[in-house]
Enzyme design. Structure first.
Site, PDB file in Angstrom:
ATOM      1  N   ASP A   1      -4.557  -4.958   5.936  1.00  0.00           N
ATOM      2  CA  ASP A   1      -4.942  -5.797   4.910  1.00  0.00           C
ATOM      3  C   ASP A   1      -3.822  -6.621   4.531  1.00  0.00           C
ATOM      4  O   ASP A   1      -2.618  -6.162   4.440  1.00  0.00           O
ATOM      5  CB  ASP A   1      -5.335  -4.781   3.671  1.00  0.00           C
ATOM      6  CG  ASP A   1      -5.823  -5.612   2.606  1.00  0.00           C
ATOM      7  OD1 ASP A   1      -6.562  -6.615   2.716  1.00  0.00           O
ATOM      8  OD2 ASP A   1      -5.748  -4.917   1.334  1.00  0.00           O
ATOM      9  N   HIS A  60      -2.517  -1.155  -3.245  1.00  0.00           N
ATOM     10  CA  HIS A  60      -3.850  -0.349  -3.029  1.00  0.00           C
ATOM     11  C   HIS A  60      -3.535   0.846  -3.874  1.00  0.00           C
ATOM     12  O   HIS A  60      -2.598   1.860  -3.800  1.00  0.00           O
ATOM     13  CB  HIS A  60      -3.713   0.058  -1.577  1.00  0.00           C
ATOM     14  CG  HIS A  60      -4.072  -0.975  -0.704  1.00  0.00           C
ATOM     15  ND1 HIS A  60      -3.811  -1.011   0.909  1.00  0.00           N
ATOM     16  CD2 HIS A  60      -4.684  -2.071  -0.855  1.00  0.00           C
ATOM     17  CE1 HIS A  60      -4.251  -2.054   1.164  1.00  0.00           C
ATOM     18  NE2 HIS A  60      -4.498  -2.862   0.189  1.00  0.00           N
ATOM     19  N   SER A  68       0.815  -1.342  -0.020  1.00  0.00           N
ATOM     20  CA  SER A  68       0.307   0.163   0.089  1.00  0.00           C
ATOM     21  C   SER A  68       0.908   1.370   0.025  1.00  0.00           C
ATOM     22  O   SER A  68       1.778   1.645  -0.837  1.00  0.00           O
ATOM     23  CB  SER A  68      -0.984  -0.069   1.385  1.00  0.00           C
ATOM     24  OG  SER A  68      -1.745   1.060   1.149  1.00  0.00           O
TER      25      SER A  68
END
Length: 355
Positions: free
Chosen positions: A296, A200, A173
């Site tokens: 995540d 992401h 991310s």
């Protein structure tokens, strides 16, 4: 649970928590024996009961050098249905466990790497596991929710050797694009498995990331398209706004895109990708969690570990944000937590192992 009355014909072994090197060599040896199937590994001792039931394991194989036999309470029905095979066990077995399970001990050689499939150790192990008097009763079949897919994944062959891993899966991310480029540049054209990535990013941004990675690494890199066959030494990115899942089709790994709800507030989600890999029977996943905010990838990493995969994470010092890799590391799921500059070489060492 009501046990079945038919005898077990296939020996299904669940590995208890143990050192990574011991696990890798035991899996190699066990896979050389017809009729013995390794159905996973519990990386947390508290998960042994649940995992053994869902995978229909009839043996739990534990290394005596690892402390684990403190996981069952007196009401745990698993002990009446399963055998433990304890190797080189030090110390005393808790009475709450010993009273409920059949425990068999064999001494393993210190150097498992040198052990051959026809060696004395494996012969003893095979005889113990296949003993009809020791097998006992089978566990009931798992529910459809936990059923393993069939057929199994067809493992890639390199010359006369089989690569120990079948796919490299990466989640990232905040700070991920630079970290991804660094890792992929260090392993480019030196591996022979597909690389699947969930970074992401919003809609419209992942295409430029794929082009940037291709320019820097000279790897065949693209946003994955629904139905793409995943090929070795190629990089597939989840497109912004779509979840990237991997499925098995005709023995090959295939990318699928879905429009499910966000997970961990993310779409695409690392958890979705990791979870899909954990559902493929027979696949060995090497997963990497790079810099990023949130957690995540944590739930997905737990599933990958439970099916025998290996998890690497970027360390805090080299991460822009140590949220995602930190969550996996703090949960005790990582086989290694590494600075960014060492991750590539560690990946290569792991991928070069053979079964």
């Amino acid at each position: 649970m009501s046990p079945l009355t038919e005898p077990v014909l296939i020996t299904r072994v669940l590995l208890a928590p143990m050192a990574m090197s011991v696990r890798l060599h035991l899996r190699r040896l066990l896979r050389s024996v017809p009729g013995i199937e390794v159905v996973g590994q519990a990386f947390d001792a508290s998960l042994i009961s649940t995992m053994a039931a869902t995978a229909k394991a009839n043996w739990v194989l534990a290394d005596g050098h690892t402390t684990l036999l403190h996981t069952h309470d007196d009401n745990d029905s698993l002990g009446q249905l399963i055998n433990y095979l304890i190797m080189d066990l030090p110390g005393k077995i808790p009475s709450s466990v010993a009273a409920n399970v059949n425990i068999h001990r064999i001494v393993r050689p210190l150097d498992l790497e040198a052990e051959q499939p026809n060696g004395a150790f494996l012969k003893t192990l095979r005889q113990t596991l296949s003993s009809r008097t020791a097998v006992g009763q089978a566990l009931p079949a798992p529910s459809d929710e936990y059923a393993l897919p069939s057929p199994k994944f067809k493992r890639a062959v390199r010359g006369t050797q089989k690569s120990f891993f079948d796919v490299l899966a990466i989640g990232a991310s905040t700070g991920g694009p630079d970290a991804l480029s660094a890792v992929l540049q260090s392993i480019a054209h030196r591996i022979d498995v597909p690389i699947v990535i969930t970074q992401h990013m919003g809609v419209g941004f992942t295409a430029s990331l794929a082009q940037s990675i291709a320019n820097k690494t000279k790897l065949n890199t693209c946003e994955v398209q629904d139905g793409d066959t995943l090929r070795p030494n190629c990089v597939y990115l989840a497109p912004g706004g779509r979840h990237f899942e991997i499925v098995l089709a005709s023995g090959l790994l295939v990318g699928r895109l879905s429009d499910g709800p966000p997970e961990c507030f993310c779409k695409p989600s690392v958890d979705v990708m990791f979870r899909s890999l954990s559902k493929i029977a027979g696949i060995r996943t090497l997963a990497l969690v790079l810099t990023g905010m949130g957690q995540d990838g944590l739930a997905g990493s737990q599933l990958i570990k439970s099916t025998g995969g290996v998890i690497l994470a970027q360390d805090e010092a080299s991460s822009i944000v140590w949220g995602m890799p930190g969550a996996v590391a703090k949960a005790g799921l990582c086989d290694a937590v590494l600075p960014l500059q060492l991750i590539g070489e560690s990946i290569l060492k792991l991928l070069r192992q053979h079964t």
